[in-house]
Design a protein around this motif. Structure first.
Motif, short mmCIF file in Angstrom:
data_model
loop_
_atom_site.label_atom_id
_atom_site.label_comp_id
_atom_site.label_asym_id
_atom_site.label_seq_id
_atom_site.Cartn_x
_atom_site.Cartn_y
_atom_site.Cartn_z
N GLY A 3 69.96 46.75 41.59
CA GLY A 3 71.23 46.47 42.22
C GLY A 3 72.19 47.63 42.37
N ASP A 4 73.16 47.41 43.25
CA ASP A 4 74.19 48.40 43.59
C ASP A 4 73.55 49.70 44.07
N VAL A 5 72.73 49.55 45.09
CA VAL A 5 71.97 50.66 45.66
C VAL A 5 72.88 51.62 46.40
N SER A 6 73.65 51.10 47.36
CA SER A 6 74.37 51.99 48.27
C SER A 6 75.63 51.31 48.78
N PHE A 7 76.63 52.12 49.04
CA PHE A 7 77.85 51.64 49.65
C PHE A 7 77.91 52.02 51.12
N ASP A 8 76.79 52.48 51.64
CA ASP A 8 76.70 52.89 53.03
C ASP A 8 76.18 51.75 53.88
N ASN A 9 76.17 51.93 55.18
CA ASN A 9 75.65 50.91 56.07
C ASN A 9 74.12 50.86 55.96
N PRO A 10 73.50 49.78 56.44
CA PRO A 10 72.04 49.63 56.29
C PRO A 10 71.22 50.77 56.89
N ILE A 11 71.64 51.30 58.02
CA ILE A 11 70.86 52.37 58.66
C ILE A 11 70.87 53.63 57.80
N LYS A 12 72.03 54.02 57.29
CA LYS A 12 72.11 55.20 56.42
C LYS A 12 71.42 54.95 55.09
N THR A 13 71.51 53.73 54.60
CA THR A 13 70.83 53.39 53.34
C THR A 13 69.32 53.47 53.51
N ILE A 14 68.81 52.99 54.63
CA ILE A 14 67.37 53.10 54.90
C ILE A 14 66.96 54.56 54.93
N ASP A 15 67.77 55.40 55.55
CA ASP A 15 67.47 56.84 55.59
C ASP A 15 67.40 57.41 54.18
N ILE A 16 68.35 57.06 53.34
CA ILE A 16 68.35 57.55 51.95
C ILE A 16 67.11 57.05 51.22
N LEU A 17 66.84 55.75 51.31
CA LEU A 17 65.69 55.18 50.61
C LEU A 17 64.37 55.77 51.09
N SER A 18 64.30 56.12 52.37
CA SER A 18 63.06 56.68 52.90
C SER A 18 62.79 58.09 52.35
N ARG A 19 63.81 58.72 51.84
CA ARG A 19 63.66 60.06 51.27
C ARG A 19 63.32 60.04 49.78
N LEU A 20 63.38 58.87 49.17
CA LEU A 20 63.08 58.74 47.74
C LEU A 20 61.59 58.50 47.52
N ASN A 21 61.00 59.28 46.63
CA ASN A 21 59.62 59.03 46.25
C ASN A 21 59.52 57.66 45.62
N SER A 22 58.41 56.97 45.83
CA SER A 22 58.07 55.71 45.17
C SER A 22 57.99 54.55 46.14
N ILE A 23 57.48 53.47 45.62
CA ILE A 23 57.54 52.16 46.26
C ILE A 23 58.70 51.47 45.56
N ILE A 24 59.72 51.08 46.33
CA ILE A 24 60.95 50.56 45.74
C ILE A 24 61.08 49.06 45.99
N TYR A 25 61.32 48.32 44.91
CA TYR A 25 61.62 46.90 44.99
C TYR A 25 63.11 46.74 44.68
N LEU A 26 63.86 46.21 45.66
CA LEU A 26 65.29 46.05 45.50
C LEU A 26 65.66 44.67 44.98
N VAL A 27 66.57 44.65 44.02
CA VAL A 27 67.14 43.41 43.49
C VAL A 27 68.63 43.47 43.80
N LYS A 28 69.19 42.37 44.25
CA LYS A 28 70.60 42.33 44.64
C LYS A 28 71.52 42.58 43.44
N GLY A 29 72.49 43.47 43.66
CA GLY A 29 73.54 43.71 42.68
C GLY A 29 74.84 43.08 43.13
N ASN A 30 75.86 43.13 42.30
CA ASN A 30 77.12 42.49 42.64
C ASN A 30 77.84 43.16 43.81
#
Length: 109
Positions: free
Chosen positions: A70-97
């Motif tokens: 949770g609490d991945v990003s405070f950016d919009n979905p497109i910018k967040t996707i860009d950030i996540l695509s640059r991170l090594n790994s297979i990422i499973y997201l769980v919703k944060g507050n």
């Protein structure tokens, strides 16, 4: 392959620029010397994001699994996707507050 658990990366969260984490962790790693007296860690969110991405990728490989709690990003979905695509790994997201389901559902890679 390793498994990691992380939370609260807060990519692009401007308020975190004011937090003085050096006192909490008693370290100067990645802190620019002229910022120490100002009690801030980064000049801007882009610098903060790049540091988090660099630190993440120095530890996590492309084949590793990361559960982000949770609490991945405070950016919009497109910018967040860009950030996540640059991170090594297979990422499973769980919703944060701070995460909005409608935004999280848009984040797929």
């Amino acid at each position: 392959m390793k498994t990691f658990v992380v939370s609260d990366t807060h990519f692009s969260h401007k308020t975190t620029l004011k937090w003085d984490m050096r006192k909490r962790f008693n370290t100067k790693i990645g802190v620019e010397e002229d910022l120490i007296d100002k009690k801030i860690l980064y000049r801007d969110t882009m610098t903060m994001n790049e540091t988090i991405i660099s630190n993440w990728n120095s530890v996590v490989s492309k084949d590793d699994i990361v559960y982000h709690l949770g609490d991945v990003s405070f950016d919009n979905p497109i910018k967040t996707i860009d950030i996540l695509s640059r991170l090594n790994s297979i990422i499973y997201l769980v919703k944060g507050n701070h995460d909005k389901w409608r935004d999280i559902k848009k984040i797929q890679r």
